[in-house]
Design an enzyme around this catalytic site. Structure first.
Site, PDB file in Angstrom:
ATOM      1  N   ASP A   2       0.825  -1.207   0.000  1.00  0.00           N
ATOM      2  CA  ASP A   2       0.000   0.000   0.000  1.00  0.00           C
ATOM      3  C   ASP A   2       0.865   1.265   0.000  1.00  0.00           C
ATOM      4  O   ASP A   2       2.095   1.196   0.016  1.00  0.00           O
ATOM      5  CB  ASP A   2      -0.940  -0.060   1.236  1.00  0.00           C
ATOM      6  CG  ASP A   2      -2.289   0.569   0.988  1.00  0.00           C
ATOM      7  OD1 ASP A   2      -2.428   1.341   0.034  1.00  0.00           O
ATOM      8  OD2 ASP A   2      -3.208   0.294   1.784  1.00  0.00           O
ATOM      9  N   ASP A  42     -10.196   3.484  -3.396  1.00  0.00           N
ATOM     10  CA  ASP A  42     -10.885   2.283  -2.899  1.00  0.00           C
ATOM     11  C   ASP A  42     -12.293   2.130  -3.471  1.00  0.00           C
ATOM     12  O   ASP A  42     -13.024   3.100  -3.629  1.00  0.00           O
ATOM     13  CB  ASP A  42     -10.971   2.334  -1.378  1.00  0.00           C
ATOM     14  CG  ASP A  42      -9.623   2.076  -0.730  1.00  0.00           C
ATOM     15  OD1 ASP A  42      -8.623   1.970  -1.471  1.00  0.00           O
ATOM     16  OD2 ASP A  42      -9.574   1.987   0.494  1.00  0.00           O
TER      17      ASP A  42
HETATM   18  C1  GLA Z   1      -5.991   1.325   1.551  1.00  0.00           C
HETATM   19  C2  GLA Z   1      -6.151   0.316   0.419  1.00  0.00           C
HETATM   20  C3  GLA Z   1      -7.270  -0.656   0.767  1.00  0.00           C
HETATM   21  C4  GLA Z   1      -6.945  -1.363   2.070  1.00  0.00           C
HETATM   22  C5  GLA Z   1      -6.701  -0.350   3.181  1.00  0.00           C
HETATM   23  C6  GLA Z   1      -6.158  -0.989   4.446  1.00  0.00           C
HETATM   24  O1  GLA Z   1      -7.119   2.147   1.669  1.00  0.00           O
HETATM   25  O2  GLA Z   1      -6.419   0.964  -0.792  1.00  0.00           O
HETATM   26  O3  GLA Z   1      -7.457  -1.601  -0.276  1.00  0.00           O
HETATM   27  O4  GLA Z   1      -5.817  -2.179   1.900  1.00  0.00           O
HETATM   28  O5  GLA Z   1      -5.769   0.648   2.783  1.00  0.00           O
HETATM   29  O6  GLA Z   1      -5.933  -0.066   5.453  1.00  0.00           O
END
Ligand code: GLA
Length: 410
Positions: free
Chosen positions: A171, A226
């Site tokens: 990430d 997301d």
């Molecule tokens: C980010 C990523 C998500 C998830 C969260 C976890 O938002 O894009 O897919 O992995 O972090 O905290």
């Protein structure tokens, strides 16, 4: 050896070479033109993910509440409910599995949530014939506030390899002024140096256009922020499924075996959409050769969810070995036609109705790059029905927010 005796041996060398299994030839033959481009580790990150990765990830349903019992129950379910046979392989624990670093800097697991430890969990998943994945972050902290891998890349990769990790989602929180290409290349190198085959899933949300530079670094890269379990629109830092599909669609030229555009994990079964909308979501992801990473509670899903995730006709479109990402070829208001060329010379075709009323949508062969006169067999991939041969055009009435998905074969 003289030139003459080498020449005399040539037929034997050629014969031996032809008889070797492909992998042995790859090792012997230094000419990159003799390798399938995607299998050549010099052209892709690591030779993994020849088709879009399939599996499950804890985040969309469980977020930071993930624990060992949930992951075990999920692995049990995938191994026995048909998902494993349909191709779902990776069981991935997303954010919040981390404890602190030990005195030597090695990352440890959160002992409350994972009392048996990640090595035992990984062994458990492997014993089911599945693969095990985890999550880290290129910054000082993960998005959930756990320790990130910045400054510990090689040490973390080594620890993951010791645990038997097969998949790393990486990430982009708390990265400050870090350069994304440099940061992802560093972890990619560290994973390779670990000596274990670890699929590398990059998650920097498309901020610095990874599709332009990451095909030799990662096996998949997020192209968007997301996903959320809504039909469309933007909600704080997340987007509904159709909005995500719209952002991912134009990137179709950049996907291929070993390196995929990732429009984020599936929301199928999480309750925010109708079954018709979830069928559209799953179909759009398959048309886009997206990784199919289920994000629901697969140990407790209903029959409708199961029928979507286990539609092997649609999965075959996603997993087609040519690895071409499909895209929109026609649009008129809420009515769209998407096309994905397949390795058998046929097409997967999606008639997509974004509107709130039923609509008739037709795909002309010319939209699909096929001659009008060619007769193609048509199979409806949600009705699971062969519809016989058609020439020129296929047309159907499509439910609101729904799709009709067909496969054309000559
Ligand atoms: C980010 C990523 C998500 C998830 C969260 C976890 O938002 O894009 O897919 O992995 O972090 O905290």
């Amino acid at each position: 050896m003289s030139k003459k005796s080498l020449l005399r041996m040539l037929p034997a060398i050629v014969l031996l070479h032809a008889a070797l299994p492909v992998s042995a030839q790859e090792v012997l033959d230094p000419d990159p033109n003799t390798l399938a481009p995607s299998k050549d580790p010099r052209r892709t990150a690591n030779g993994l993910a020849q088709t879009p990765p399939m599996g499950w990830n804890s985040w969309n349903k469980f977020a930071c509440k993930v624990d060992e019992a949930t992951v075990r129950a999920t692995a049990d379910a995938i191994a026995t409910n048909g998902m494993k046979d349909a191709g779902y392989r990776y069981v991935v624990v997303d954010d919040c599995w981390h404890g602190s670093r030990d005195a030597n800097g090695f990352i440890t697991e959160d002992k409350t949530r994972f009392p048996g430890g990640l090595k035992a969990l990984s062994d458990y998943v492997h014993a089911k014939g599945l693969k095990f994945g985890i999550y880290s972050d290129a910054g000082t902290k993960t998005c959930g506030g756990r320790p990130g891998s910045q400054g510990y890349e090689y040490q973390d990769a080594l620890q993951y390899a010791r645990w038997g990790v097969d998949y790393l989602k990486y990430d982009w929180c708390s990265t400050g002024v870090r350069n994304a290409e440099e940061a992802y290349a560093l972890m990619s190198d560290a994973l390779r140096a670990s000596g274990r085959d670890i699929l590398f899933s990059m998650c920097e949300w498309g901020n610095s256009k990874p599709w332009l530079w990451a095909s030799k670094i990662g096996n998949m890269w997020r192209t968007t922020g997301d996903i959320t379990d809504k039909w469309q629109g933007k909600y704080n830092y997340s987007w509904g499924v159709v909005s995500i599909a719209d952002m991912n669609e134009p990137l179709w030229p950049y996907a291929g075996p070993g390196h995929w555009n990732d429009p984020d994990m599936l929301e199928v079964g999480n309750g925010g959409l109708t079954d018709t909308e979830y069928r559209s979501h799953f179909s759009l992801w398959a048309m886009m050769a997206a990784p199919l990473i289920a994000g629901n509670d697969v140990a407790n899903m209903d029959a409708a969810t199961r029928a979507i995730l286990l539609n092997t006709d649609v999965i075959a479109v996603d997993q087609d070995p040519a690895g071409m990402q499909g895209h929109r070829v026609w649009k008129d208001g809420d009515r769209e036609v998407w096309s994905k060329p397949l390795s058998d010379g046929g097409r997967a075709v999606l008639l997509f109705n974004r509107g709130d009323a039923p609509a008739t949508i037709g795909a002309d062969w010319t939209m699909l790059g096929l001659p009008r006169s060619v007769r193609m067999q048509v199979r409806d991939l949600w009705a699971h029905k062969d519809l016989g041969k058609r020439a020129g055009r296929y047309e159907a009435t499509v439910a609101p927010h729904g799709v009709v998905m067909v496969r054309l074969k000559s």
